[in-house]
Write a protein that holds these residues in place. Structure first.
Motif, PDB file in Angstrom:
ATOM      1  N   VAL A   5       0.851  -1.154  -0.167  1.00 30.03           N
ATOM      2  CA  VAL A   5       0.102   0.157  -0.080  1.00 30.03           C
ATOM      3  C   VAL A   5       0.995   1.235  -0.003  1.00 30.03           C
ATOM      4  CG1 VAL A   5      -1.812   1.082   1.433  1.00 30.03           C
ATOM      5  CG2 VAL A   5      -1.664  -1.313   1.275  1.00 30.03           C
ATOM      6  N   TYR A   6       1.130   1.735  -1.018  1.00 26.78           N
ATOM      7  CA  TYR A   6       2.117   2.898  -1.248  1.00 26.78           C
ATOM      8  C   TYR A   6       1.490   4.318  -1.295  1.00 26.78           C
ATOM      9  CZ  TYR A   6       1.049   3.933  -6.014  1.00 26.78           C
ATOM     10  OH  TYR A   6       0.323   4.052  -7.548  1.00 26.78           O
ATOM     11  N   HIS A   7       0.057   4.436  -1.281  1.00 28.00           N
ATOM     12  CA  HIS A   7      -0.725   5.550  -1.264  1.00 28.00           C
ATOM     13  C   HIS A   7      -1.996   5.404  -0.535  1.00 28.00           C
ATOM     14  CE1 HIS A   7      -1.162   9.982  -2.042  1.00 28.00           C
ATOM     15  NE2 HIS A   7      -2.427   9.431  -2.486  1.00 28.00           N
ATOM     16  N   LEU A   8      -2.244   6.082   0.414  1.00 29.94           N
ATOM     17  CA  LEU A   8      -3.722   6.070   0.983  1.00 29.94           C
ATOM     18  C   LEU A   8      -4.036   7.589   1.158  1.00 29.94           C
ATOM     19  CD1 LEU A   8      -6.142   5.094   2.632  1.00 29.94           C
ATOM     20  CD2 LEU A   8      -4.700   5.020   4.756  1.00 29.94           C
ATOM     21  N   GLN A   9      -5.259   7.795   0.483  1.00 30.75           N
ATOM     22  CA  GLN A   9      -5.648   9.276   0.420  1.00 30.75           C
ATOM     23  C   GLN A   9      -6.970   9.113   1.259  1.00 30.75           C
ATOM     24  OE1 GLN A   9      -4.035  12.304  -0.681  1.00 30.75           O
ATOM     25  NE2 GLN A   9      -5.844  13.328   0.467  1.00 30.75           N
ATOM     26  N   THR A  10      -7.180  10.174   2.274  1.00 35.80           N
ATOM     27  CA  THR A  10      -8.565  10.325   2.753  1.00 35.80           C
ATOM     28  C   THR A  10      -8.886  11.933   2.718  1.00 35.80           C
ATOM     29  OG1 THR A  10      -7.579  10.716   4.918  1.00 35.80           O
ATOM     30  CG2 THR A  10      -8.329   8.461   4.453  1.00 35.80           C
ATOM     31  N   TYR A  11     -10.204  12.087   2.732  1.00 40.72           N
ATOM     32  CA  TYR A  11     -10.811  13.333   2.680  1.00 40.72           C
ATOM     33  C   TYR A  11     -11.652  13.813   3.916  1.00 40.72           C
ATOM     34  CZ  TYR A  11      -9.287  13.105  -2.165  1.00 40.72           C
ATOM     35  OH  TYR A  11      -8.453  12.674  -3.349  1.00 40.72           O
ATOM     36  N   SER A  12     -11.741  14.960   4.194  1.00 44.56           N
ATOM     37  CA  SER A  12     -12.386  15.481   5.428  1.00 44.56           C
ATOM     38  C   SER A  12     -13.726  14.647   5.426  1.00 44.56           C
ATOM     39  CB  SER A  12     -12.564  16.927   5.124  1.00 44.56           C
ATOM     40  OG  SER A  12     -11.340  17.392   5.214  1.00 44.56           O
ATOM     41  N   PRO A  13     -13.874  14.237   6.557  1.00 40.64           N
ATOM     42  CA  PRO A  13     -15.205  13.500   6.524  1.00 40.64           C
ATOM     43  C   PRO A  13     -16.437  14.388   6.767  1.00 40.64           C
ATOM     44  CG  PRO A  13     -14.422  13.373   8.655  1.00 40.64           C
ATOM     45  CD  PRO A  13     -13.102  13.977   7.534  1.00 40.64           C
TER      46      PRO A  13
END
Length: 119
Positions: A5-13
Motif C-alpha cells: 500500500v504505497y498511497h492512502l488518501q482520505t478526505y475530510s469526513p
C-alpha cells in the motif's frame, strides 16, 4: 507475489459514517500484503466495512465501494465514494502496487571469498 500500500488518501469526513470508514482504513497506510489471497481478503474486508457502516447509518447517502486495476494493471485502487449531484464525492482511495523485488543487506555478500587453506 507481494503487494504494498504505497498511497492512502482520505478526505475530510462530512458525517460520522465517513469518519468511521476513514478511521478504519487509515491503519492500512504503508502495509505490505504478502500474497494475492491476502489482497483479495483485504478488498473483501474493506467492502464489508463500508457495507456495515452503510447499514448502521441508513439516513446518510449510501457509500459505494470499488476495487480494480488502474495504470495498465500495475496499480490496484480501492476506493469509497458517495454520489453527490451526479458526481462522485470521494471518501478515500488506496493505491496498491506489486512489489518488484526485496533488498536485504548481507555482510557475506560484501566480504571477499576466502580460498581453502588461507587463514
Amino acid at each position: 507475489m507481494m503487494f504494498f500500500v504505497y498511497h492512502l488518501q482520505t478526505y475530510s469526513p462530512k458525517n460520522r459514517a465517513w469518519k468511521k470508514v476513514i478511521d478504519y482504513v487509515e491503519k492500512y497506510k504503508y502495509v505490505l500484503i504478502k500474497d494475492e489471497l491476502s489482497l483479495d481478503a483485504l478488498k473483501h474486508e474493506l467492502c464489508d466495512v463500508v457495507n456495515r457502516i452503510n447499514a448502521e447509518h441508513p439516513k446518510t447517502k449510501r457509500m459505494q465501494y470499488t476495487a480494480g486495476p488502474v495504470d495498465s494493471g500495475r496499480t490496484i485502487r480501492i476506493e469509497a465514494h458517495v454520489m453527490s449531484g451526479g458526481l462522485p464525492d470521494t471518501i478515500f482511495f488506496i493505491d496498491i502496487c506489486k512489489v518488484r523485488s526485496v533488498y536485504q543487506f548481507s555482510e557475506k555478500v560484501n566480504m571477499p571469498e576466502q580460498k581453502g587453506g588461507e587463514g
